[in-house]
Design an enzyme around this catalytic site. Structure first.
Site, PDB file in Angstrom:
ATOM      1  CG  PHE A 100      -1.821   1.098   1.429  1.00  0.00           C
ATOM      2  CD1 PHE A 100      -3.070   1.079   0.812  1.00  0.00           C
ATOM      3  CD2 PHE A 100      -1.496   2.189   2.232  1.00  0.00           C
ATOM      4  CE1 PHE A 100      -3.959   2.127   0.986  1.00  0.00           C
ATOM      5  CE2 PHE A 100      -2.377   3.231   2.407  1.00  0.00           C
ATOM      6  CZ  PHE A 100      -3.609   3.203   1.787  1.00  0.00           C
ATOM      7  CG  ASN A 196      -4.174   3.530   7.235  1.00  0.00           C
ATOM      8  OD1 ASN A 196      -5.391   3.381   7.144  1.00  0.00           O
ATOM      9  ND2 ASN A 196      -3.429   3.925   6.225  1.00  0.00           N
ATOM     10  N   PRO A 197      -5.762   0.419   9.140  1.00  0.00           N
ATOM     11  CG  PRO A 197      -7.721  -0.264  10.222  1.00  0.00           C
ATOM     12  CD  PRO A 197      -6.770   0.900  10.095  1.00  0.00           C
TER      13      PRO A 197
HETATM   14  C1  LIG Z   1      -4.441   0.461   4.392  1.00  0.00           C
HETATM   15  S1  LIG Z   1      -2.950  -0.477   4.416  1.00  0.00           S
HETATM   16  C2  LIG Z   1      -1.993   0.568   5.476  1.00  0.00           C
HETATM   17  C3  LIG Z   1      -0.534   0.332   5.467  1.00  0.00           C
HETATM   18  C4  LIG Z   1       0.255   1.326   6.341  1.00  0.00           C
HETATM   19  N1  LIG Z   1      -0.156   1.223   7.744  1.00  0.00           N
HETATM   20  C5  LIG Z   1       0.088   2.752   5.858  1.00  0.00           C
HETATM   21  O1  LIG Z   1      -0.626   3.536   6.526  1.00  0.00           O
HETATM   22  O2  LIG Z   1       0.627   3.102   4.804  1.00  0.00           O
HETATM   23  C6  LIG Z   1      -3.429  -1.840   5.455  1.00  0.00           C
HETATM   24  C7  LIG Z   1      -2.368  -2.920   5.648  1.00  0.00           C
HETATM   25  O3  LIG Z   1      -2.911  -3.925   6.520  1.00  0.00           O
HETATM   26  C8  LIG Z   1      -2.457  -5.212   6.113  1.00  0.00           C
HETATM   27  N2  LIG Z   1      -3.377  -6.184   6.714  1.00  0.00           N
HETATM   28  C9  LIG Z   1      -4.638  -6.500   6.341  1.00  0.00           C
HETATM   29  N3  LIG Z   1      -5.170  -7.394   7.186  1.00  0.00           N
HETATM   30  C10 LIG Z   1      -4.222  -7.646   8.143  1.00  0.00           C
HETATM   31  C11 LIG Z   1      -4.180  -8.461   9.304  1.00  0.00           C
HETATM   32  N4  LIG Z   1      -5.225  -9.209   9.668  1.00  0.00           N
HETATM   33  N5  LIG Z   1      -3.048  -8.449  10.049  1.00  0.00           N
HETATM   34  C12 LIG Z   1      -1.974  -7.703   9.705  1.00  0.00           C
HETATM   35  N6  LIG Z   1      -1.956  -6.905   8.605  1.00  0.00           N
HETATM   36  C13 LIG Z   1      -3.075  -6.876   7.839  1.00  0.00           C
HETATM   37  C14 LIG Z   1      -2.472  -5.112   4.613  1.00  0.00           C
HETATM   38  O4  LIG Z   1      -1.675  -6.106   4.010  1.00  0.00           O
HETATM   39  C15 LIG Z   1      -1.933  -3.690   4.394  1.00  0.00           C
HETATM   40  O5  LIG Z   1      -0.544  -3.682   4.312  1.00  0.00           O
END
Ligand SMILES: C[S@@+](CC[C@H](N)C(=O)[O-])C[C@H]1O[C@@H](n2cnc3c(N)ncnc32)[C@H](O)[C@@H]1O
Length: 293
Positions: A100, A196-197
């Site tokens: 992302f 930031n999920p």
């Molecule tokens: C919206 S992106 C945000 C990435 C980063 N925090 C940023 O703000 O640039 C959400 C991230 O959550 C990860 N993700 C989704 N579900 C997850 C889970 N259950 N546990 C850990 N990571 C997860 C995704 O792969 C992605 O990298």
């Protein structure tokens, strides 16, 4: 693509300006939201300089490479995938397919978190970034909160490749795993949990900008029908990790400001649940404090 300037051969600077102007028009016609900025960033990338150093470029002989990257941006490939770099607060991060691209709105979420940690006046604050992607949030906190112990977790194999590159040499401890079960060894010890999920409702797929829909990983964007599935789970994770009085900060979509603070309800052990706007004054993140026993 070079233009004539009153019979004299054009200077490299005039050629560059004319090409950037042409590229700006092409990107605007393609619906790129910030065409001038992107045209300049791409010119800077091709010349191996920063955007603010474009005036120092002496060699205008870069037509082919420039128009090749402009065409990619015209097709709505994210600028950061083309250049391989993304700016986030004071950081320059490596990004590309599989991770992302960090967004400017997340910078204000991190700004709030930094203020909250400083106000705690803890000597070595313990911070956890859930769903770290490129590592942007964790790295910004490690850089801007002196003596912090920062932990980050990410589930995706592809995103981890980028996160590992970015955290190398930093104080961030990166682990692979599911945010919902992460860091059992830190239970009850964390001062701040930030995330930031993924939060876009699946029902809004068709409205997502092409840069995100076609290039950000699906796992980074969507979370169930209403977009709140993972945030509901993270509420429990944050409660498990935080010490009493510790704080959680969670980014959400600008349509979810009325819902997310309610997830951090008093009867689930929270106080001071509130929602906050981003720099565009749109609802952007919720915060809450773990209640004292
Ligand atoms: C919206 S992106 C945000 C990435 C980063 N925090 C940023 O703000 O640039 C959400 C991230 O959550 C990860 N993700 C989704 N579900 C997850 C889970 N259950 N546990 C850990 N990571 C997860 C995704 O792969 C992605 O990298």
């Amino acid at each position: 693509m070079q233009q004539s300037f009153g019979g004299r051969p054009p200077s490299p600077r005039s050629v560059l300006l004319a090409e950037v102007a042409q590229a700006t028009q092409r990107l605007a016609d393609a619906g790129v939201p910030s065409p001038r900025t992107d045209a300049e960033e791409l010119a800077a990338f091709v010349h191996g300089v920063k955007r603010g150093e474009l005036h120092t470029v002496k060699d205008a002989d870069f037509d082919a490479r420039y128009w090749e990257v402009v065409a990619r941006r015209e097709a709505r490939e994210p600028l950061q995938h083309i250049t391989g770099r993304a700016y986030f607060r004071y950081l320059e991060l490596q990004v590309g397919p599989g991770v992302f691209v960090p967004r400017p709105e997340t910078e204000s979420v991190v700004g709030w978190a930094i203020d909250a940690v400083r106000a705690m006046d803890v000597v070595e604050p313990c911070i956890v970034d859930l769903c770290t992607g490129s590592g942007a949030i964790a790295l910004a906190l490690a850089q801007e909160v002196p003596r912090s112990r920062v932990y980050a977790v990410e589930l995706s194999d592809d995103a981890l490749v980028w996160a590992r590159r970015n955290v190398e040499g930093s104080r961030v401890e990166l682990r692979q795993g599911d945010a919902l079960t992460a860091f059992p060894d830190l239970d009850g010890q964390v001062d701040l949990v930030i995330s930031n999920p993924p939060y876009i409702p699946l029902t809004e797929w068709e409205y997502v900008a092409p840069e995100a829909r076609d290039h950000d990983p699906e796992m980074a964007l969507f979370s169930g029908e209403d977009g709140l599935e993972l945030i509901r789970g993270l509420e429990r994770t944050a409660h498990r990790l935080l010490r009493p009085g510790g704080v959680v900060v969670v980014e959400h979509a600008d349509t979810q400001g009325g819902q997310v603070p309610w997830i951090f309800a008093e009867d689930r052990g929270w106080t001071d649940a509130a929602d906050h706007p981003d720099l565009n004054n749109r609802p952007r993140f919720a915060t809450a404090r773990k209640a004292l026993p």
